[in-house]
Design a protein around this motif. Sequence first.
Motif, PDB file in Angstrom:
ATOM      1  N   SER A 271      11.851 -21.641  -4.130  1.00  0.00           N
ATOM      2  CA  SER A 271      10.944 -20.869  -4.978  1.00  0.00           C
ATOM      3  C   SER A 271       9.523 -20.844  -4.427  1.00  0.00           C
ATOM      4  N   TYR A 272       9.125 -21.915  -3.712  1.00  0.00           N
ATOM      5  CA  TYR A 272       7.765 -21.956  -3.210  1.00  0.00           C
ATOM      6  C   TYR A 272       7.574 -20.975  -2.050  1.00  0.00           C
ATOM      7  N   THR A 273       8.564 -20.921  -1.171  1.00  0.00           N
ATOM      8  CA  THR A 273       8.493 -19.958  -0.072  1.00  0.00           C
ATOM      9  C   THR A 273       8.533 -18.536  -0.608  1.00  0.00           C
ATOM     10  N   VAL A 274       9.412 -18.303  -1.563  1.00  0.00           N
ATOM     11  CA  VAL A 274       9.514 -16.970  -2.163  1.00  0.00           C
ATOM     12  C   VAL A 274       8.179 -16.571  -2.799  1.00  0.00           C
ATOM     13  N   GLY A 275       7.550 -17.527  -3.506  1.00  0.00           N
ATOM     14  CA  GLY A 275       6.265 -17.228  -4.131  1.00  0.00           C
ATOM     15  C   GLY A 275       5.179 -16.929  -3.114  1.00  0.00           C
ATOM     16  N   ASN A 276       5.171 -17.699  -2.021  1.00  0.00           N
ATOM     17  CA  ASN A 276       4.180 -17.479  -0.970  1.00  0.00           C
ATOM     18  C   ASN A 276       4.359 -16.106  -0.332  1.00  0.00           C
ATOM     19  N   TRP A 277       5.594 -15.778   0.028  1.00  0.00           N
ATOM     20  CA  TRP A 277       5.874 -14.477   0.638  1.00  0.00           C
ATOM     21  C   TRP A 277       5.560 -13.330  -0.325  1.00  0.00           C
ATOM     22  N   THR A 278       5.848 -13.551  -1.588  1.00  0.00           N
ATOM     23  CA  THR A 278       5.560 -12.524  -2.595  1.00  0.00           C
ATOM     24  C   THR A 278       4.077 -12.200  -2.617  1.00  0.00           C
ATOM     25  N   GLY A 279       3.245 -13.245  -2.598  1.00  0.00           N
ATOM     26  CA  GLY A 279       1.803 -13.033  -2.620  1.00  0.00           C
ATOM     27  C   GLY A 279       1.318 -12.227  -1.430  1.00  0.00           C
ATOM     28  N   GLN A 280       1.839 -12.533  -0.246  1.00  0.00           N
ATOM     29  CA  GLN A 280       1.412 -11.811   0.948  1.00  0.00           C
ATOM     30  C   GLN A 280       1.846 -10.347   0.897  1.00  0.00           C
ATOM     31  N   LEU A 281       3.079 -10.116   0.487  1.00  0.00           N
ATOM     32  CA  LEU A 281       3.570  -8.740   0.419  1.00  0.00           C
ATOM     33  C   LEU A 281       2.849  -7.946  -0.664  1.00  0.00           C
ATOM     34  N   HIS A 282       2.539  -8.597  -1.779  1.00  0.00           N
ATOM     35  CA  HIS A 282       1.802  -7.907  -2.835  1.00  0.00           C
ATOM     36  C   HIS A 282       0.426  -7.480  -2.330  1.00  0.00           C
ATOM     37  N   ARG A 283      -0.213  -8.336  -1.562  1.00  0.00           N
ATOM     38  CA  ARG A 283      -1.510  -7.966  -0.990  1.00  0.00           C
ATOM     39  C   ARG A 283      -1.357  -6.778  -0.044  1.00  0.00           C
ATOM     40  N   PHE A 284      -0.347  -6.832   0.808  1.00  0.00           N
ATOM     41  CA  PHE A 284      -0.173  -5.791   1.821  1.00  0.00           C
ATOM     42  C   PHE A 284       0.175  -4.445   1.189  1.00  0.00           C
ATOM     43  N   VAL A 285       1.001  -4.469   0.156  1.00  0.00           N
ATOM     44  CA  VAL A 285       1.480  -3.225  -0.458  1.00  0.00           C
ATOM     45  C   VAL A 285       0.479  -2.659  -1.457  1.00  0.00           C
ATOM     46  N   HIS A 286      -0.103  -3.532  -2.307  1.00  0.00           N
ATOM     47  CA  HIS A 286      -0.869  -3.031  -3.446  1.00  0.00           C
ATOM     48  C   HIS A 286      -2.372  -3.321  -3.409  1.00  0.00           C
ATOM     49  N   GLN A 287      -2.777  -4.418  -2.784  1.00  0.00           N
ATOM     50  CA  GLN A 287      -4.191  -4.789  -2.883  1.00  0.00           C
ATOM     51  C   GLN A 287      -5.038  -4.225  -1.749  1.00  0.00           C
ATOM     52  N   ILE A 288      -4.488  -4.123  -0.568  1.00  0.00           N
ATOM     53  CA  ILE A 288      -5.218  -3.478   0.524  1.00  0.00           C
ATOM     54  C   ILE A 288      -5.316  -1.981   0.232  1.00  0.00           C
ATOM     55  N   LEU A 289      -6.516  -1.438   0.319  1.00  0.00           N
ATOM     56  CA  LEU A 289      -6.737  -0.034  -0.029  1.00  0.00           C
ATOM     57  C   LEU A 289      -7.315   0.726   1.161  1.00  0.00           C
ATOM     58  N   PRO A 290      -7.084   2.027   1.214  1.00  0.00           N
ATOM     59  CA  PRO A 290      -7.741   2.836   2.250  1.00  0.00           C
ATOM     60  C   PRO A 290      -9.250   2.632   2.203  1.00  0.00           C
ATOM     61  N   GLY A 291      -9.846   2.453   3.361  1.00  0.00           N
ATOM     62  CA  GLY A 291     -11.271   2.169   3.432  1.00  0.00           C
ATOM     63  C   GLY A 291     -11.578   0.705   3.666  1.00  0.00           C
ATOM     64  N   ASP A 292     -10.632  -0.180   3.347  1.00  0.00           N
ATOM     65  CA  ASP A 292     -10.832  -1.599   3.604  1.00  0.00           C
ATOM     66  C   ASP A 292     -10.817  -1.868   5.106  1.00  0.00           C
ATOM     67  N   LEU A 293     -11.459  -2.957   5.505  1.00  0.00           N
ATOM     68  CA  LEU A 293     -11.450  -3.387   6.903  1.00  0.00           C
ATOM     69  C   LEU A 293     -10.341  -4.405   7.126  1.00  0.00           C
TER      70      LEU A 293
END
Length: 530
Positions: free
Chosen positions: A57-79
Amino acid sequence: MRAWVVRAGEHGEREQGALASGVLGVGWDRLAGELADTTTRDDIKALVAAAYPDEGSYTVGNWTGQLHRFVHQILPGDLVVLPLRSGRLAVGRVTGDYEYRAGVALGTRHSRRVDWIVTDIERQQVQSDLLDSMGSLLTVFELSRFGAAERVAALAEGEPDPGRPDADDFAATLTEPAKLYEEVRLRDADEPLTLSIRDFLAVWGAQRRYPAVTEQIGGDLADWGLVTVPPFTEGTLDSQIAVLAGGAEPDESGSSAMSRLHDSTGLPAAVRNAAAHAAGHLPGEEAEAGTIAYRVSNLDSANRMPECVRVGDSLDSAMTVMVYRGYSQLPVLDADGRLRGVVSWESIGRARMADAGADLQAATVRAQEADRSDDLLDWIEAIQRSGYVLVRDHDHKVCGLITASDLTAQFGTRVRPFVLVEEIEQRLRRVVDRCVPLDRIRAVVPKSHAGKVQSAAGLTFGAYGHLLKTAENWSALGWGIDQQRFLEALEECRKFRNSLMHFSPDPITDEQLLPAQGLLELLRSVDPQS
């Protein structure tokens, strides 16, 4: 605008493709296209758990956080910063939303389009605190501290790193212990010298808290009658401490400098609270407080106030924050900042099962709370079991939250240097055993031990330098590189390896890893069959 780091593979194996195509991709290839349809962390978590059923569950949670950032939190215009294997950095601007590209190479299917602005920034152009922030082992993470976004933007425009917006220019003038002592002596007790632990160590020319370093500093402080509050052995390198004349006689009111520090205005709350705590110490407790260990406070997240709700808030308010931030739980604090419990999706579900109209109080359950001075190792089992632990300061107020993902990042960072050095040693052993006769290997070992050496495995790391200084042994390798430069790199790596053997609660930075990384890349290039 925000700034992110996205790595192109564990060893940068995808970086050339990313630079050439203007597309940054991440791994997790078992997730075939489904991420575009997700809206929450829980959506992604369910997909990751299904695609990687053997992971905990800990690995799954860690990977989830990274993918959520990549898919939803990074926005056009960000560096976005891409660390390169050459040691340089590339900086680009994100130009598109997340997209899944079926049929392209593995590791690049989950992708974001990037307009690369500059691809050859030397690390020397970046100040150490920003480089340290880039040192995470995660594939996707945000650079959110010390004005990182504005500083990355300056680098992209060809300007030098302007440094931390809160940089302590005065601390830079304290170039030796005597100057620090003189500055403390000249100050009033209600206006003590405050600086970061990083700047404090720099006065002694140190970057990390090794036992020998802390012993020397502790001895110097004792000789001068100085004390740091909180102890400089606690907290992260960026934690603030006050340096004052702890042994000075009481003032007219009969108060010590330590007691007066708690009432000083303009100081960080952590310093004031620690001063109040230290003022109540019984004789003999100070020695234990200075002991070097993995303290709870050595984690960044233990010193970062978590988002929370207060007693009397609505349950709807808590749920809104949890969904918006992607949190699994929130601490519930009273008006004084002390912990009254925690609300989680599980506790909400249980409360609503018993009463559909349950409020925040009904959904609040007991939570574990660690003191920031506790030994971190004592809390690992509890964090693994529950997924988190709240952290309180010396005044018993909540000051941080540690999750299982924080532990993964902390200890993963510490394992990385040992893995690099181990691969270097293995490659050296193999090539020496293959190319250098045993009698010449034994020649660099003391005669009393030479008979026991049956292969290069019997050599110390330093012995390889002596072995390869000999022209005959160097020629036997058949490497088309400069011998003297290689031996210099080997010696630099030997010193780095020796430093790893001395315990320190502070992580190795990417900059400090460069000697080992550079030597390993050299060995991989000249002797790929190893």
